[in-house]
Design a protein around this motif. Structure first.
Motif, PDB file in Angstrom:
ATOM      1  N   ARG A 126       0.827  -1.213   0.000  1.00 12.95           N
ATOM      2  CA  ARG A 126       0.000   0.000   0.000  1.00 12.95           C
ATOM      3  C   ARG A 126       0.860   1.261   0.000  1.00 12.95           C
ATOM      4  N   ILE A 127       1.894   1.277   0.837  1.00 16.08           N
ATOM      5  CA  ILE A 127       2.759   2.460   0.895  1.00 16.08           C
ATOM      6  C   ILE A 127       3.468   2.651  -0.441  1.00 16.08           C
ATOM      7  N   SER A 128       3.979   1.566  -0.996  1.00 15.35           N
ATOM      8  CA  SER A 128       4.640   1.643  -2.301  1.00 15.35           C
ATOM      9  C   SER A 128       3.669   2.125  -3.377  1.00 15.35           C
ATOM     10  N   ALA A 129       2.424   1.636  -3.296  1.00 18.01           N
ATOM     11  CA  ALA A 129       1.412   2.041  -4.279  1.00 18.01           C
ATOM     12  C   ALA A 129       1.090   3.525  -4.162  1.00 18.01           C
ATOM     13  N   VAL A 130       0.988   4.034  -2.938  1.00 20.15           N
ATOM     14  CA  VAL A 130       0.703   5.460  -2.744  1.00 20.15           C
ATOM     15  C   VAL A 130       1.831   6.308  -3.335  1.00 20.15           C
ATOM     16  N   LEU A 131       3.067   5.895  -3.108  1.00 21.48           N
ATOM     17  CA  LEU A 131       4.215   6.619  -3.645  1.00 21.48           C
ATOM     18  C   LEU A 131       4.170   6.658  -5.169  1.00 21.48           C
ATOM     19  N   ALA A 144      13.943  19.107  -4.234  1.00 20.34           N
ATOM     20  CA  ALA A 144      13.924  19.311  -2.782  1.00 20.34           C
ATOM     21  C   ALA A 144      12.713  18.628  -2.147  1.00 20.34           C
ATOM     22  N   VAL A 145      11.566  18.721  -2.792  1.00 20.58           N
ATOM     23  CA  VAL A 145      10.348  18.093  -2.261  1.00 20.58           C
ATOM     24  C   VAL A 145      10.508  16.578  -2.173  1.00 20.58           C
ATOM     25  N   ALA A 146      11.024  15.972  -3.238  1.00 16.06           N
ATOM     26  CA  ALA A 146      11.197  14.518  -3.245  1.00 16.06           C
ATOM     27  C   ALA A 146      12.189  14.076  -2.173  1.00 16.06           C
ATOM     28  N   SER A 147      13.246  14.845  -1.978  1.00 16.11           N
ATOM     29  CA  SER A 147      14.243  14.486  -0.971  1.00 16.11           C
ATOM     30  C   SER A 147      13.660  14.549   0.434  1.00 16.11           C
ATOM     31  N   VAL A 148      12.883  15.577   0.707  1.00 15.36           N
ATOM     32  CA  VAL A 148      12.213  15.681   2.012  1.00 15.36           C
ATOM     33  C   VAL A 148      11.278  14.492   2.223  1.00 15.36           C
ATOM     34  N   GLY A 149      10.590  14.091   1.167  1.00 15.97           N
ATOM     35  CA  GLY A 149       9.683  12.951   1.275  1.00 15.97           C
ATOM     36  C   GLY A 149      10.394  11.668   1.635  1.00 15.97           C
ATOM     37  N   LEU A 150      11.524  11.382   0.990  1.00 17.85           N
ATOM     38  CA  LEU A 150      12.268  10.157   1.295  1.00 17.85           C
ATOM     39  C   LEU A 150      12.845  10.183   2.707  1.00 17.85           C
ATOM     40  N   ILE A 151      13.382  11.342   3.108  1.00 18.23           N
ATOM     41  CA  ILE A 151      13.912  11.452   4.471  1.00 18.23           C
ATOM     42  C   ILE A 151      12.799  11.233   5.491  1.00 18.23           C
ATOM     43  N   GLY A 152      11.649  11.849   5.245  1.00 18.78           N
ATOM     44  CA  GLY A 152      10.523  11.677   6.158  1.00 18.78           C
ATOM     45  C   GLY A 152      10.028  10.249   6.210  1.00 18.78           C
ATOM     46  N   LEU A 153      10.039   9.574   5.074  1.00 21.30           N
ATOM     47  CA  LEU A 153       9.594   8.186   5.036  1.00 21.30           C
ATOM     48  C   LEU A 153      10.507   7.302   5.883  1.00 21.30           C
ATOM     49  N   ILE A 154      11.809   7.531   5.772  1.00 16.59           N
ATOM     50  CA  ILE A 154      12.763   6.749   6.554  1.00 16.59           C
ATOM     51  C   ILE A 154      12.587   7.011   8.047  1.00 16.59           C
ATOM     52  N   VAL A 155      12.533   8.291   8.429  1.00 19.08           N
ATOM     53  CA  VAL A 155      12.429   8.647   9.852  1.00 19.08           C
ATOM     54  C   VAL A 155      11.129   8.123  10.443  1.00 19.08           C
ATOM     55  N   THR A 156      10.037   8.240   9.701  1.00 20.11           N
ATOM     56  CA  THR A 156       8.742   7.768  10.196  1.00 20.11           C
ATOM     57  C   THR A 156       8.759   6.267  10.447  1.00 20.11           C
ATOM     58  N   ALA A 157       9.317   5.518   9.518  1.00 21.68           N
ATOM     59  CA  ALA A 157       9.334   4.061   9.668  1.00 21.68           C
ATOM     60  C   ALA A 157      10.256   3.626  10.804  1.00 21.68           C
ATOM     61  N   GLU A 166       1.201   5.645  11.631  1.00 19.94           N
ATOM     62  CA  GLU A 166       1.214   5.100  10.267  1.00 19.94           C
ATOM     63  C   GLU A 166       0.764   6.084   9.192  1.00 19.94           C
ATOM     64  N   PRO A 167      -0.234   6.962   9.460  1.00 17.05           N
ATOM     65  CA  PRO A 167      -0.631   7.912   8.406  1.00 17.05           C
ATOM     66  C   PRO A 167       0.510   8.771   7.888  1.00 17.05           C
ATOM     67  N   LEU A 168       1.539   9.009   8.716  1.00 18.03           N
ATOM     68  CA  LEU A 168       2.679   9.800   8.248  1.00 18.03           C
ATOM     69  C   LEU A 168       3.431   9.100   7.118  1.00 18.03           C
ATOM     70  N   LEU A 169       3.405   7.784   7.116  1.00 22.77           N
ATOM     71  CA  LEU A 169       4.030   7.052   6.028  1.00 22.77           C
ATOM     72  C   LEU A 169       3.412   7.448   4.692  1.00 22.77           C
ATOM     73  N   TYR A 170       2.095   7.577   4.701  1.00 24.90           N
ATOM     74  CA  TYR A 170       1.390   7.935   3.472  1.00 24.90           C
ATOM     75  C   TYR A 170       1.699   9.379   3.059  1.00 24.90           C
ATOM     76  N   VAL A 171       1.785  10.270   4.056  1.00 22.20           N
ATOM     77  CA  VAL A 171       2.072  11.674   3.754  1.00 22.20           C
ATOM     78  C   VAL A 171       3.427  11.820   3.068  1.00 22.20           C
ATOM     79  N   PHE A 172       4.452  11.198   3.657  1.00 24.06           N
ATOM     80  CA  PHE A 172       5.789  11.332   3.073  1.00 24.06           C
ATOM     81  C   PHE A 172       5.923  10.536   1.768  1.00 24.06           C
ATOM     82  N   ALA A 173       5.158   9.472   1.631  1.00 25.83           N
ATOM     83  CA  ALA A 173       5.157   8.744   0.362  1.00 25.83           C
ATOM     84  C   ALA A 173       4.615   9.628  -0.758  1.00 25.83           C
ATOM     85  N   VAL A 174       3.595  10.423  -0.444  1.00 25.42           N
ATOM     86  CA  VAL A 174       3.043  11.342  -1.433  1.00 25.42           C
ATOM     87  C   VAL A 174       4.080  12.389  -1.836  1.00 25.42           C
TER      88      VAL A 174
END
Length: 444
Positions: free
Chosen positions: A91-96, A125-138, A144-152
């Motif tokens: 699901r997370i991969s699909a959202v991304l 810059a936006v994509a980089s923030v998203g990947l960093i956030g995804l790592i930190v959240t996990a 769990e909803p934060l995973l979806y936010v940073f995946a977006v």
């Protein structure tokens, strides 16, 4: 061939981009191109890379594209490793991927109108923030909803360097045969990315830590993106919006472009379901760290097929080659369901992979053939978006089926997608034939 081209110099016309004449006799080798020092090269790939600036923008785009092969599998491995759920990982991969699929064509349209650097630099810059956030959240097990936010964010800001670099080739080359070689080269480099990326992501995620597989695409995206966007000499000039209605029409209003995109959705389902199913298959056989290497073999077959295909110029119609390639690929992946060992899967994947790059080359070639110069980046991005949508569907559906019934249930999703792709491409072959013929007649 080009000496420090300005934004206006050597821009291909819409006739050169869209209305090229039929390919020459395949037995006749392409005309050797002179290098800047006056020498000629009989290797078509060497010839195009000698165009001033070409090697630099092609190499930087190669680095910038590493995330496209690593982020998906690294996300699945990280979420499954930390949350122990293939369904959540899918699901997370699909959202991304969906976020990238939705935003990429819009970014491409802005790129066509406002320029590559102006649009893609802030998105990097936006994509980089998203990947960093995804790592930190996990890692911190945040809600769990934060995973979806940073995946977006990670997906929405990624853009499509594959379509952008192909647009650069369309600027520096005006010979349709050499442009065919350039597109083939980029498709082969796509496969290099898919050979290296999954292996590195899998080894890091399974041997170092679950999140480390996302670190490499984060760095590669930043370094490659900044390098590519710094190369201003070969950047195509923006194409301003025209006052007529045709300038505002979506690429998807073109029947042939729409058909290619629909077929690419089915092709994406095949890829997405294959990735997740192969990880699960390797896990079931107690060789999970080898999942990336197995997928790399699939890409290696495609790399070989793409290089061989691009080195030759074909007489048969482009739409026919697209149909044949898609059918052959669908038949090959349908065999995945029948294998019962890793060596057998590797063998089938390698042979089947030979059909991947030629099919993608032909699909992108059809897009290039039927859209105007001012919409080329957008058209190629829609093709990538269609693949992305299919990948997200395939990974999510296969992930759920794997959790319920194991890896072979995931390969059933691949089988179903292969059947749908075959029906789609055969049923719409007439649309491709008519559209291609009309475009050639209009620009002859």
């Amino acid at each position: 061939m080009l000496q420090d081209p300005s934004p206006q110099d050597n821009e291909p016309t819409s006739r050169e981009l869209v209305g090229s004449s039929p390919s020459p006799d395949p037995t006749t080798p392409p005309v050797a191109a002179p290098s800047p020092d006056g020498r000629t090269s009989r290797n078509p790939y060497t010839a195009i890379l000698r165009v001033p600036g070409a090697l630099q923008f092609s190499a930087s785009a190669l680095v910038a594209r590493l995330p496209m092969s690593m982020v998906g599998i690294a996300t699945v491995l990280m979420i499954q490793g930390l949350y122990h759920s293939y369904a959540l990982a899918g699901r997370i991969s699909a959202v991304l991927v969906i976020a990238q699929a939705i935003c990429s064509p819009q970014l491409a349209r802005l790129v066509d109108r406002r320029g590559q650097r102006r649009v893609m630099l802030p998105m990097l810059a936006v994509a980089s923030v998203g990947l960093i956030g995804l790592i930190v959240t996990a890692v911190t097990r945040a809600p769990e909803p934060l995973l979806y936010v940073f995946a977006v964010l990670a997906g929405g800001g990624a853009g499509s360097y594959g379509s952008i670099v192909r647009t650069r080739w369309s600027k520096v080359l005006d010979d349709p045969r050499r442009l065919h070689t350039a597109y083939s080269l980029e498709s082969a480099l796509d496969e290099v990315v898919f050979v290296v990326g999954p292996v590195v992501a899998t080894l890091l995620a399974t041997s170092v830590s679950p999140w480390s597989g996302l670190a490499v695409p984060l760095v590669a995206g930043l370094v490659g993106g900044l390098w590519f966007l710094s190369l201003r000499a070969t950047e195509p000039p923006p194409v301003p919006r025209t006052p007529d209605a045709a300038g505002h029409r979506s690429v998807l209003r073109n029947p042939a472009a729409l058909v290619v995109c629909v077929v690419f959705v089915a092709l994406g389902v095949i890829f997405g379901a294959t990735d997740v199913s192969t990880i699960a298959f390797a896990d079931e056989h107690h060789h999970k760290p080898w999942a990336g290497a197995i997928l790399a073999v699939f890409a290696a077959g495609s790399l070989c097929g793409g290089l061989l295909y691009g080195a030759r110029h074909w007489r048969s119609a482009l739409w026919k080659r697209f149909v044949v390639g898609m059918v052959v690929l669908a038949l090959g992946v349908s065999m995945f369901r029948l294998v019962d060992s890793i060596p057998a899967l590797v063998a089938v994947m390698f042979v089947t992979g030979f059909a991947i790059a030629p099919t993608l080359i032909n699909g992108n070639g059809l897009i290039q053939q039927v859209v105007g110069a001012g919409q080329l980046t957008e058209g190629l991005a829609w093709a990538g978006t269609a693949l992305g949508i299919g990948v997200s569907i395939g990974s999510a559906v296969a992930g759920s089926r794997i959790d319920a019934a194991g890896a072979h249930a995931g390969y059933l999703v691949v089988l179903a997608a292969a059947g749908a792709a075959t029906v789609l491409v055969v049923a719409t072959a007439g649309v491709l034939r008519r559209s291609a013929r009309i475009r050639v007649e209009l620009h002859a």
